[in-house]
Each structure stands twice: as structure tokens, then as C-alpha cells.
Write an enzyme that holds these catalytic residues in place. Structure first.
Site, PDB file in Angstrom:
ATOM      1  CD  GLU A 189       4.608 -31.996   0.437  1.00 22.20           C
ATOM      2  OE1 GLU A 189       3.360 -32.347   0.358  1.00 22.20           O
ATOM      3  OE2 GLU A 189       5.425 -32.267  -0.587  1.00 22.20           O
TER       4      GLU A 189
ATOM      5  CB  SER B  52       1.072 -38.669  -0.853  1.00 20.16           C
ATOM      6  OG  SER B  52       1.258 -38.855   0.632  1.00 20.16           O
TER       7      SER B  52
ATOM      8  CG  HIS C 288       0.433 -33.739   1.173  1.00 21.97           C
ATOM      9  ND1 HIS C 288       1.724 -34.307   0.616  1.00 21.97           N
ATOM     10  CD2 HIS C 288      -0.252 -34.775   1.100  1.00 21.97           C
ATOM     11  CE1 HIS C 288       1.523 -35.590   0.721  1.00 21.97           C
ATOM     12  NE2 HIS C 288       0.551 -35.819   0.988  1.00 21.97           N
TER      13      HIS C 288
END
Length: 510
Positions: free
Chosen positions: A318, A191, A414
């Protein structure tokens, strides 16, 4: 096995972990960035006398987040620039040569997170043959907020990236003592950490400090300077101070954390703020034209790092995590979905294309799929494409593991891939991410991803073919046989990517 190691600043003592691993935690790599050093470049750590016990994680950067299993920040915490090392090294000269090194940069929207999260324990990767380093760096305003010059002092942008470079320099100068090879360093992140990796690939200040890179769910693009200045004015207004160097320096870190949280909430409550109303992130790397000349995607496409091997991964769903934690404003009807697309400058054909791929998908599912690919999936894939086109060895993978059925279900969302990559599925704090206790299939999947990371870090070979003209579709898909959960748009990979062909990433403007 020794638990005492020498560094350029002094000796440190670690603690024994599982099966021959020693963890040396909270090693300072720079001076505390406060007082006269606040908003400045990190300064090398002064030497200490004797042996420093390093058996607990160091304090974390100023933030309001309270993450499961990780320490919270307290206003008295200042010695925040520290790192952690896991190694199986024996006495110097007793081994078979130095081990490859993996350095991990945590994510957290450049606003929260730390190296102390249970997901990032390096024991399993150390057992796989690596020396593992994780690090803290300045996040939020301390690390990425724009501080105007005052005619006397210049406070550099991208201070969080400068901290990461300082940690890499520490690795270069010290990792031999821990059994690591300073000439075989892989920089990895997820990320915000993945985009930090991409930035460092393209920054002159990080040149030569690592030879390979792993980027999971890179998020882009970076900010234009005008946007960083805009956010500083907003945070200063929320704090009741002037947006000057003197005004910002006089405000405590706690006051700026609180003001930053207030600014984010204000954007979220006001639809007229455009894309900032959906899931606002107000800190990040700045394409300042000097330290970071442009967005890393553009710099890598221009051939900034063809000598660095790159492994890219993203998850296939995600943004479902952001929906689960309530950070993303929901589009509930077609009109709101159209406003969402317009706020991000997306062509009308994009959401229509997603609907054609999965006709049964709801408005919310289309929004989440588009948002996830805009922020992470497409940006990550373009990083891989750009690097491969300029001659860089590039490997691409996707994490598609879901959990459905009668128990707690999770998406391939995610952050879910990281406990698998670190081999930390048993940690109680990750059960929300992975949907409960791991199954035997989960452990087998984790073993494969750990082996891929270890092989890539050691030899540049994760276990499948690189992306190139001969193998343009060489993509490793990580998953198990669990029942599907939610619409999987990435089953239509090539068609899905074609929908984005007319969209261009540019540094975010106010």
C-alpha cells in the site's frame, strides 16, 4: 434506448457511451451546501422544470488537489453535491427486470478527489450488468472539520458521511427509473471511501439503504472528537480567524483549503508532532457518540451489520504509492525507524518481526511495509475478521499485481487495484498507477475483477468461498505473472498478521 429519465426533482437527459451504455452525469442530489446551508446537513434538491441536460460531471468539493484527467475546484463552484449514473436500461417495461446497483464512494484522505476521475467511469461495470452510481460529497473542512456550536445553530460532524447517506436516499427514490433495483444496492469504496462504507454499515441513518458492501484498502481508525477540535484550532490559527462557528463561517472555502494545506505542511515539518509528522491527515470521520457512535471496526465487531454481505480487499504494498508521490517522510536509519514505530505506539517487536520475515529489506522498505499495513492492510483484515465473527457473509481478497522488468515498474500499491476493478486500464491518467500501457495479462486480470464485483453485487457471490470457521484462509489473490518488484511481506500472510496480534486500534487522539 432512452436517454431521458425521470427523477423526483425533474427529468434528466444523459449521453450515449460505448456499446449500449447511457451515462447521466452531474445529477444534483441535494442543494448546494453553502450560504445559509454551509456546515449543515444536506437538504433535498428542489425540483426543476423541463429536461435538465446531464452530460458533464458536476463541480467538485473545495480542495487544492489537481488530479490527472479530473476537473479542478474553482472558488465559484457551489453546486457540488451531484452524482452520476451509468445504465443499459431500455424503455420501462422492455427489460428482463431491474438490475443490481453499485454505488461508488471515492477516496482521497477525506481531503481531495471526486467522482469525475477517469478511473471511476462506470461503463465497463454497466456492461457487466450493473447500474453504476458515483457521487461527490463534501471533503476537507467543509465535510469533516469540527465546527463548534454557538448556542443557536448546531453544525453536525461527519457532514461528508451525511452527504453520502443523502446520495443513497436519492438512489432509493430514483434508481428504478434508470433500470436499477433499489432493493439490491451494493455500496463500494476505496481508502477513505472504503472506511466511509464501513462507517455507513454501522450508522443508523444508513440502515436499509444497501445490502452489500465492498471495501478496498479501508483506512483506520477514525478520529476522537478531541482530535477534530484540535485540528479546527490549528486550521483557524493558520487562517488567522477565531475557532468559532462565526469565525469559520466568515472564512471562504478557499481560505479554509489554504489554511488546511498550511496546517498539514506545519505538521510535516515538525518532528515533535509525533505521528502527524510522517504523513499527516487532518480530516476524517469522527466517533462523535451520536451519528457515528464509535470506530466502525468496533461497531462491526459488536454486530452492527450482520445482514450486510462484505467484500474486503487491500493491496500488498500500500504505502509504496505514498513514497512515490513524496507524501511520506522517510526513515533513513534504525534510529528514525524506531522513532517512527514509537510515534505510532507500535511495539518494538513489530519492526523486528518484519525484518525476520524479509532479512534483505532496507529500513525504508520496512517502514513502508509497516506503515501500509498499519493504515490499510491490517485494518482491512480486521474489518473482515470482525464481520465474519458476528455472522456476516465476508469475502477477502488481496491485490498483488506488480510490474517489474526493464520498463517502468510499479508495486502492488495503494489505488492500483481500482482501474482494474472498473475496467478502465486504457485511460491515460491511470498509467502511472499501473506502470504504463496495460498488457494482455492485465486485461484478463481486470476482466476477472470486474466479474467478481458484478457477481458479488448481483448475487453476493464474487467467485470464491467466504471466510468462516470452515474456510478461515479463503482469500483470493489478484495478480499476474509479471516479475516481482520489491519485498513482498504478504507472502508470509499468517505470520505477518500474527505480528499485529498485540496491537489495538483506537480512535485517534490529539
Amino acid at each position: 434506448m432512452t436517454s431521458v429519465f425521470s427523477t423526483v426533482s425533474g427529468r434528466v437527459r444523459g449521453r450515449a457511451e460505448d456499446r449500449g451504455v447511457v451515462a447521466v452525469l452531474g445529477i444534483p442530489y441535494a442543494e448546494p451546501p453553502f450560504g445559509a446551508d454551509r456546515f449543515r446537513e444536506p437538504r433535498p434538491r428542489r425540483a426543476w422544470e423541463g429536461i435538465r441536460d446531464c452530460v458533464e460531471y458536476g463541480p467538485i468539493s473545495p480542495q487544492s488537489a489537481q488530479l490527472p484527467g479530473a476537473p479542478n475546484w474553482a472558488p465559484c463552484d457551489e453546486d457540488i453535491l451531484s452524482l452520476n449514473v451509468w445504465t443499459t436500461a431500455r424503455e420501462p417495461g422492455a427489460g428482463d427486470g431491474p438490475l443490481p446497483v453499485l454505488v461508488w464512494i471515492h477516496g482521497g484522505a477525506y481531503t481531495f478527489g471526486s467522482s469525475a476521475q477517469p478511473d471511476f467511469d462506470g461503463t465497463a461495470l454497466a456492461r457487466a450488468g450493473l447500474v453504476v452510481v458515483t457521487l461527490n460529497y463534501r471533503v476537507g473542512f467543509e465535510g469533516f472539520g469540527h465546527v463548534p456550536p454557538d448556542g443557536t445553530h448546531f453544525c453536525p460532524p461527519n457532514r461528508g458521511l451525511l452527504d453520502q447517506i443523502a446520495a443513497l436516499e436519492w438512489v432509493r427514490d430514483n434508481i428504478t427509473s434508470f433500470g436499477g433495483d433499489p432493493g439490491n444496492v451494493t455500496l463500494a469504496g476505496q481508502s477513505a471511501g472504503a472506511t466511509s462504507v464501513a462507517c455507513l454499515m454501522a450508522m443508523d441513518g444508513a440502515r436499509g439503504l444497501f445490502r452489500r458492501a465492498i471495501a478496498h484498502s479501508a483506512v483506520g481508525p477514525v478520529f476522537a472528537p478531541e482530535l477534530a477540535e484540535h485540528f479546527t484550532r490549528k486550521v483557524a490559527a493558520e487562517a488567522g480567524i477565531t475557532a468559532t462557528q462565526a469565525g469559520l463561517a466568515a472564512a471562504s472555502p478557499q481560505a479554509l483549503v489554504q489554511a488546511s494545506d498550511a496546517a498539514v505542511e506545519a505538521y510535516r515539518q515538525e518532528p515533535r508532532t509525533g505521528h502527524l509528522s510522517w504523513d499527516p491527515v487532518i480530516f476524517g470521520p469522527v466517533a462523535d457518540g451520536h451519528l457515528l457512535r464509535a470506530d466502525p471496526l468496533d461497531l462491526i465487531a459488536a454486530g452492527a451489520a450482520p445482514d450486510i454481505d462484505l467484500l474486503v480487499c487491500h493491496t500488498t504494498q500500500e504505502y509504496w504509492l505514498m513514497d512515490a508521490v513524496g507524501s511520506c517522510v522517510e526513515a533513513t536509519n534504525e534510529e528514525e525507524l524506531a522513532r517512527f514505530a514509537a510515534d505510532f505506539g507500535l511495539p518494538d517487536s513489530l519492526t523486528a518481526g518484519y525484518r525476520r520475515l524479509v532479512p534483505e529489506a532496507t529500513v525504508r522498505e520496512i517502514q513502508l511495509a509497516v506503515y501500509g499495513d498499519l493504515s490499510f492492510g491490517e485494518y482491512s483484515n480486521r474489518l473482515a475478521d470482525a464481520h465474519a465473527r458476528t455472522g456476516g457473509r465476508t469475502f477477502l481478497s488481496r491485490f498483488a499485481r506488480q510490474r517489474g522488468g526493464s520498463g517502468p515498474g510499479v508495486y502492488a500499491w495503494h489505488c492500483a487495484d481500482i482501474p482494474f476493478a472498473f475496467g478502465n486500464l486504457a485511460a491515460e491518467s491511470v498509467q502511472f498507477l499501473i506502470g504504463g500501457p496495460p498488457t494482455p495479462a492485465d486485461h484478463r486480470l481486470s476482466d476477472r475483477i470486474v466479474a467478481a464485483w458484478a457477481g458479488f453485487a448481483a448475487r453476493g457471490e464474487p467467485g470464491w468461498e467466504p471466510v468462516d470457521d470452515a474456510s478461515p484462509d479463503a482469500i483470493r489473490v489478484w495478480g499476474t505473472a509479471d516479475p516481482d518488484r520489491g519485498p513482498d511481506f504478504w507472502r508470509h500472510g499468517a505470520t505477518l498478521r500474527a505480528l499485529w496480534s498485540g496491537f489495538t486500534y483506537r480512535p485517534e487522539q490529539p
